[in-house]
Write an enzyme that holds these catalytic residues in place. Structure first.
Site, short mmCIF file in Angstrom:
data_model
loop_
_atom_site.label_atom_id
_atom_site.label_comp_id
_atom_site.label_asym_id
_atom_site.label_seq_id
_atom_site.Cartn_x
_atom_site.Cartn_y
_atom_site.Cartn_z
N ASN A 39 -5.58 3.27 3.84
CA ASN A 39 -4.81 1.82 5.64
C ASN A 39 -6.07 1.58 5.23
O ASN A 39 -7.34 2.07 5.76
CB ASN A 39 -4.50 2.46 6.64
CG ASN A 39 -4.23 1.40 7.31
OD1 ASN A 39 -4.69 0.97 8.22
ND2 ASN A 39 -2.71 1.65 7.66
N GLN A 40 -6.80 -0.17 5.78
CA GLN A 40 -7.79 -0.59 6.31
C GLN A 40 -8.08 -0.86 7.90
O GLN A 40 -8.59 -1.96 8.43
CB GLN A 40 -7.76 -1.94 6.15
CG GLN A 40 -7.89 -2.12 4.27
CD GLN A 40 -7.35 -3.44 3.52
OE1 GLN A 40 -6.80 -3.83 3.48
NE2 GLN A 40 -8.78 -3.53 2.35
#
Length: 159
Positions: A39-40
């Protein structure tokens, strides 16, 4: 299986509220917002705030975010869901977004992390807020990082 969101992370002087939908399996297991390694979120928000959040221990990430006038929460308080996908949620119960927003007099904008969370914008209770639909930070949303970051940089206008 019924899944539940985390408490909000905020200080009363928050200018931006970032809302996800409901934490995924990895995040729930870790009891941390955006804990999935792909997840960024932390990398995107770090770029917006011009600070390296991704390499900090989780408690320090939260401290740094709050110090920059950013609050975190989710639109969904609880839902039945197998896996982590927003589209799999059933029997949805929403968080009291209007109650939190009422505690944030300096709030200028709400950033919705993905299209599913943006659908809950009518729960905010205030019409004077900028409602920003941000590209999802989720690894399920397979856009290049640079493309996602371009969408997230609009947050800087509200800091």
């Amino acid at each position: 299986m019924r899944k539940y969101s985390f408490p909000p992370v905020y200080a009363p002087d928050a200018r931006i509220l970032l809302l996800g939908t409901l934490p995924g399996e990895v995040s729930l297991k870790a009891s941390q917002y955006y804990a999935h390694p792909r997840n960024q979120f932390w990398r995107l928000l770090g770029e917006v705030l011009n600070t390296d959040l991704a390499t900090l221990p989780y408690p320090q990430r939260l401290e740094r975010v709050v110090a920059h006038g950013v609050a975190l929460w989710d639109v969904v308080a609880g839902a039945e869901r197998q896996g982590s996908l927003d589209g799999a949620m059933r029997a949805i119960e929403y968080n009291s977004l209007a109650s939190l927003v009422a505690e944030l007099p300096g709030l200028r904008a709400v950033g919705f992390n993905g299209a599913a969370s943006y659908k809950a914008r009518h729960h905010l209770g205030r019409a004077d807020l900028a409602c920003l639909s941000l590209p999802s930070s989720s690894p399920a949303y397979t856009r290049p990082f640079e493309e996602k970051l371009a969408g997230w940089m609009v947050l800087r206008d509200y800091l």
